[in-house]
Design a protein around this motif. Sequence first.
Motif, PDB file in Angstrom:
ATOM      1  N   VAL A 281       0.851  -1.197   0.000  1.00 51.01           N
ATOM      2  CA  VAL A 281       0.000   0.000   0.000  1.00 51.01           C
ATOM      3  C   VAL A 281       0.889   1.251   0.000  1.00 51.01           C
ATOM      4  CG1 VAL A 281      -1.986  -1.098   1.096  1.00 51.01           C
ATOM      5  CG2 VAL A 281      -0.153  -0.152   2.517  1.00 51.01           C
ATOM      6  N   PRO A 282       0.317   2.425  -0.283  1.00 48.70           N
ATOM      7  CA  PRO A 282       1.148   3.629  -0.419  1.00 48.70           C
ATOM      8  C   PRO A 282       1.800   4.123   0.871  1.00 48.70           C
ATOM      9  CG  PRO A 282      -0.914   3.884  -1.622  1.00 48.70           C
ATOM     10  CD  PRO A 282      -1.060   2.653  -0.779  1.00 48.70           C
ATOM     11  N   SER A 283       1.105   4.050   2.018  1.00 50.67           N
ATOM     12  CA  SER A 283       1.614   4.717   3.220  1.00 50.67           C
ATOM     13  C   SER A 283       1.539   3.815   4.440  1.00 50.67           C
ATOM     14  CB  SER A 283       0.813   5.996   3.489  1.00 50.67           C
ATOM     15  OG  SER A 283      -0.511   5.664   3.886  1.00 50.67           O
ATOM     16  N   ILE A 284       2.236   4.217   5.512  1.00 52.51           N
ATOM     17  CA  ILE A 284       2.204   3.487   6.782  1.00 52.51           C
ATOM     18  C   ILE A 284       0.789   3.478   7.350  1.00 52.51           C
ATOM     19  CG2 ILE A 284       3.043   3.470   9.160  1.00 52.51           C
ATOM     20  CD1 ILE A 284       5.179   2.659   7.204  1.00 52.51           C
ATOM     21  N   GLU A 285       0.103   4.612   7.244  1.00 54.40           N
ATOM     22  CA  GLU A 285      -1.276   4.686   7.735  1.00 54.40           C
ATOM     23  C   GLU A 285      -2.149   3.655   7.026  1.00 54.40           C
ATOM     24  OE1 GLU A 285      -4.938   7.935   8.092  1.00 54.40           O
ATOM     25  OE2 GLU A 285      -3.000   8.524   7.245  1.00 54.40           O
ATOM     26  N   ASP A 286      -1.931   3.485   5.716  1.00 55.90           N
ATOM     27  CA  ASP A 286      -2.701   2.494   4.956  1.00 55.90           C
ATOM     28  C   ASP A 286      -2.409   1.075   5.437  1.00 55.90           C
ATOM     29  OD1 ASP A 286      -3.798   4.500   3.417  1.00 55.90           O
ATOM     30  OD2 ASP A 286      -2.274   4.352   1.842  1.00 55.90           O
ATOM     31  N   CYS A 287      -1.185   0.833   5.928  1.00 53.37           N
ATOM     32  CA  CYS A 287      -0.833  -0.499   6.447  1.00 53.37           C
ATOM     33  C   CYS A 287      -1.755  -0.881   7.599  1.00 53.37           C
ATOM     34  CB  CYS A 287       0.619  -0.525   6.912  1.00 53.37           C
ATOM     35  SG  CYS A 287       1.852  -0.440   5.596  1.00 53.37           S
ATOM     36  N   TYR A 288      -1.948   0.054   8.525  1.00 53.27           N
ATOM     37  CA  TYR A 288      -2.765  -0.250   9.698  1.00 53.27           C
ATOM     38  C   TYR A 288      -4.259  -0.285   9.356  1.00 53.27           C
ATOM     39  CZ  TYR A 288       1.458   0.100  12.454  1.00 53.27           C
ATOM     40  OH  TYR A 288       2.704  -0.118  12.967  1.00 53.27           O
ATOM     41  N   THR A 289      -4.670   0.510   8.377  1.00 57.08           N
ATOM     42  CA  THR A 289      -6.059   0.417   7.914  1.00 57.08           C
ATOM     43  C   THR A 289      -6.309  -0.957   7.305  1.00 57.08           C
ATOM     44  OG1 THR A 289      -6.099   2.792   7.445  1.00 57.08           O
ATOM     45  CG2 THR A 289      -7.787   1.433   6.386  1.00 57.08           C
ATOM     46  N   THR A 290      -5.355  -1.421   6.500  1.00 56.62           N
ATOM     47  CA  THR A 290      -5.465  -2.742   5.880  1.00 56.62           C
ATOM     48  C   THR A 290      -5.488  -3.839   6.938  1.00 56.62           C
ATOM     49  OG1 THR A 290      -4.276  -1.935   3.932  1.00 56.62           O
ATOM     50  CG2 THR A 290      -4.390  -4.322   4.243  1.00 56.62           C
ATOM     51  N   LEU A 291      -4.641  -3.695   7.975  1.00 59.48           N
ATOM     52  CA  LEU A 291      -4.615  -4.687   9.052  1.00 59.48           C
ATOM     53  C   LEU A 291      -5.981  -4.801   9.714  1.00 59.48           C
ATOM     54  CD1 LEU A 291      -2.985  -6.587  10.941  1.00 59.48           C
ATOM     55  CD2 LEU A 291      -2.501  -4.566  12.353  1.00 59.48           C
ATOM     56  N   SER A 292      -6.610  -3.666   9.954  1.00 55.56           N
ATOM     57  CA  SER A 292      -7.930  -3.674  10.581  1.00 55.56           C
ATOM     58  C   SER A 292      -8.951  -4.403   9.704  1.00 55.56           C
ATOM     59  CB  SER A 292      -8.381  -2.232  10.833  1.00 55.56           C
ATOM     60  OG  SER A 292      -9.688  -2.198  11.348  1.00 55.56           O
ATOM     61  N   ILE A 293      -8.833  -4.212   8.396  1.00 56.60           N
ATOM     62  CA  ILE A 293      -9.779  -4.858   7.475  1.00 56.60           C
ATOM     63  C   ILE A 293      -9.585  -6.369   7.469  1.00 56.60           C
ATOM     64  CG2 ILE A 293     -10.367  -5.098   5.028  1.00 56.60           C
ATOM     65  CD1 ILE A 293      -9.762  -2.075   4.756  1.00 56.60           C
ATOM     66  N   VAL A 294      -8.318  -6.832   7.366  1.00 55.08           N
ATOM     67  CA  VAL A 294      -8.084  -8.290   7.273  1.00 55.08           C
ATOM     68  C   VAL A 294      -8.451  -8.982   8.574  1.00 55.08           C
ATOM     69  CG1 VAL A 294      -6.312  -8.013   5.508  1.00 55.08           C
ATOM     70  CG2 VAL A 294      -5.626  -8.135   7.907  1.00 55.08           C
ATOM     71  N   HIS A 295      -8.256  -8.309   9.712  1.00 51.28           N
ATOM     72  CA  HIS A 295      -8.658  -8.917  10.981  1.00 51.28           C
ATOM     73  C   HIS A 295     -10.172  -8.952  11.124  1.00 51.28           C
ATOM     74  CE1 HIS A 295      -4.701  -8.638  13.518  1.00 51.28           C
ATOM     75  NE2 HIS A 295      -4.579  -9.387  12.431  1.00 51.28           N
ATOM     76  N   GLY A 296     -10.846  -8.080  10.385  1.00 51.29           N
ATOM     77  CA  GLY A 296     -12.305  -8.147  10.377  1.00 51.29           C
ATOM     78  C   GLY A 296     -12.835  -9.238   9.456  1.00 51.29           C
ATOM     79  N   LEU A 297     -12.017  -9.631   8.449  1.00 50.40           N
ATOM     80  CA  LEU A 297     -12.443 -10.665   7.503  1.00 50.40           C
ATOM     81  C   LEU A 297     -12.224 -12.074   8.026  1.00 50.40           C
ATOM     82  CD1 LEU A 297     -11.085  -9.142   4.167  1.00 50.40           C
ATOM     83  CD2 LEU A 297     -13.492  -9.493   4.775  1.00 50.40           C
ATOM     84  N   TRP A 298     -11.074 -12.290   8.703  1.00 48.06           N
ATOM     85  CA  TRP A 298     -10.727 -13.635   9.163  1.00 48.06           C
ATOM     86  C   TRP A 298     -10.236 -13.588  10.607  1.00 48.06           C
ATOM     87  CZ3 TRP A 298      -8.504 -11.942   4.371  1.00 48.06           C
ATOM     88  CH2 TRP A 298      -9.146 -12.458   3.227  1.00 48.06           C
ATOM     89  N   GLN A 299     -10.283 -14.738  11.254  1.00 46.77           N
ATOM     90  CA  GLN A 299      -9.872 -14.825  12.658  1.00 46.77           C
ATOM     91  C   GLN A 299      -8.341 -14.832  12.754  1.00 46.77           C
ATOM     92  OE1 GLN A 299     -11.356 -18.262  14.749  1.00 46.77           O
ATOM     93  NE2 GLN A 299      -9.916 -18.010  16.451  1.00 46.77           N
TER      94      GLN A 299
END
Length: 650
Positions: free
Chosen positions: A286-304
């Motif tokens: 992803v483009p930025s560090i902030e996007d990394c943590y946004t992405t992390l939040s999304i994947v943890h919402g998708l799978w356990q």
Amino acid sequence: MAKIKKTIPYHTDGTINLTVWLEKINLTYQIDTKKLALACTLAQQFTEKAEPLYDQSPLAHGLKVAETILQLKLDQETAIAGLLSSSVLLTPAIQDTIKKELGDPISKLIQGTQLLMARVPLLRAQANHNKAQIDKLRKMLLAMATDIRVVIIKLAERLCMLQQMKHLSMNDVYKLEIKDILDIYAPLANRLGMGQLKWELEDLAFRYLDPDAYKTIAAFLSEHRDAREQRVKKLIHTLQIQLAATHLQANITGRAKHIYSIYNKAVQKELNYQTIYDQIAVRILVPSIEDCYTTLSIVHGLWQPVMEEFDDYIAHPKPNGYRSIHTTLLDNNGKPFEIQIRTHALHEEAEHGIAAHWLYKEKNKADTDHHDMKKMSYLRQLIAWHTDIAQSNQITQNVPITFDDQVYLITPAGEILDLPIGSTPLDFAYRIHSEMGHRCRGAKINGHIVPLTHVLQSGDKIEIITAPQGQSGPSRDWLNAELGYIKTASARKKIALWFRELTYADDVIAGRQTLERELIRLGITKTIALSTIARQLHFKNEDDLLAALNHGRIKLMRLMQLIHPKRVEKSPVVVQQITAKTVTPSRENLIGNADLLTRLAQCCKPVVGDDIVGYISRRGLAIHKKNCVNLQHLSKERFIPIYWNADEKK
């Protein structure tokens, strides 16, 4: 899985087509190949009659090394040094030609690389599979290189050697070289943050050292390839939909874990490789560090998530500077997989590590602020086993760089020892044993006699020349910092201790005299035993206490407070008065436990009414006339004021 690359074009007669190869390099890397072409011509001349190297011509091997270095995004200068150092055996005449035709910087790079190549087999044999020694050997290799590109050239050359091994019959010599790659070079690549180079070295080396295990894991991955690819596609599709919904621009890829890492984790965790969590890994850029943590939040919402397998290397980078988020999750069928999340810039660093920093440096010489920031990142990656970097020169081309705050030295027995930069043969001798340090009279470095002030360099093989046992000791000059004999505090401490022990008896006498003089000055005649006070101050005995008093390691005032605290407080300065009756030659006046004898000096024979002074000698307190001619020869520090009793004066 690493694939063997066939990149060298040939003429129909079997000779290398350098023109085609240079054109390909020019098109692929967009560089001016004039200097590289000259290097190829020189290599062709120097290797015309040379023996094959790894079942190919030395020139072919050198060209592969040069191309690998360019793939790592280093400069053309490094590629030329890799080409020549890997194919040409240097002689003084060849070295002079290279320096004249290609310049001094390339000449020095080649010389440094070949020195490294020559040292490794000897040092590796001496390390003898000792893990601590092998780790020091890796550190030594970095410390010996005055230019980090020397180490990267060596890593690229080892990779090219492995890629050619498929065509060779394996023997013990080759197996030892391959073992070196797993033990020394792959960990070096990892510590320099060069992930792609690391896994290629590991997979190929593992392929030759344990072909059965390699084939078993490779067959398993191949057998399940279709199912794995379908699973990866499904995961990627789900991620693309979810990330697009949040307007995140992400590049998503999936892969199987590298073969050697699967094997290694299975061995470490005593698992079957089929049960390793992250055989499948999905990478999100992803483009930025902030996007990394946004992405992390999304994947943890998708799978356990499997929280014990979660690592945030962005917030807490690895020692080699690696930064990424790793999280292991369970899909809808309960099967684990790993997701790595990082920015495009962090991915470039993870794959190419220090080489990526080098490229950045070349493109941003004018950008001072960003350059300084990158320099610090570069240095953090350089030494994985240190948390602090002592000092380094500014990172500009052809300027030597300090890689470590230690030098790594080889004993005559082949052991590798580390000492601080600036250490001398004396520091080395005292590191081996105190007695060797005391008896040290000279040293040989790599077979040549050097002075004791010689500054040691990493890779030096050192032999200490000693005097016969019991015939000599250290010199006081060694403790003079300006003379440069020693660097380490431990050596200084051992030398100082030797001199303290040498003068111990005199120190005890002097300390006792100092104490007795103070007791007389204060008029103290009764004290507790000195042995009791010694124990209170954690000395072994009374003599150690008195020696410490003479050296200033215990203050006189502190000692007097323990001997007679009330008298010290009330009478800091007291003039001792004695009557004529108490100073007769036949009368002994004991003061405390000092057994101090009071007597009239026979040289001047004072009588009541004379102006007198007391002198503390080894025999006790002597009473002299103040005008006694013998006083001028005595130490003034031992005089104390003394008077006749007032009644007697009358």
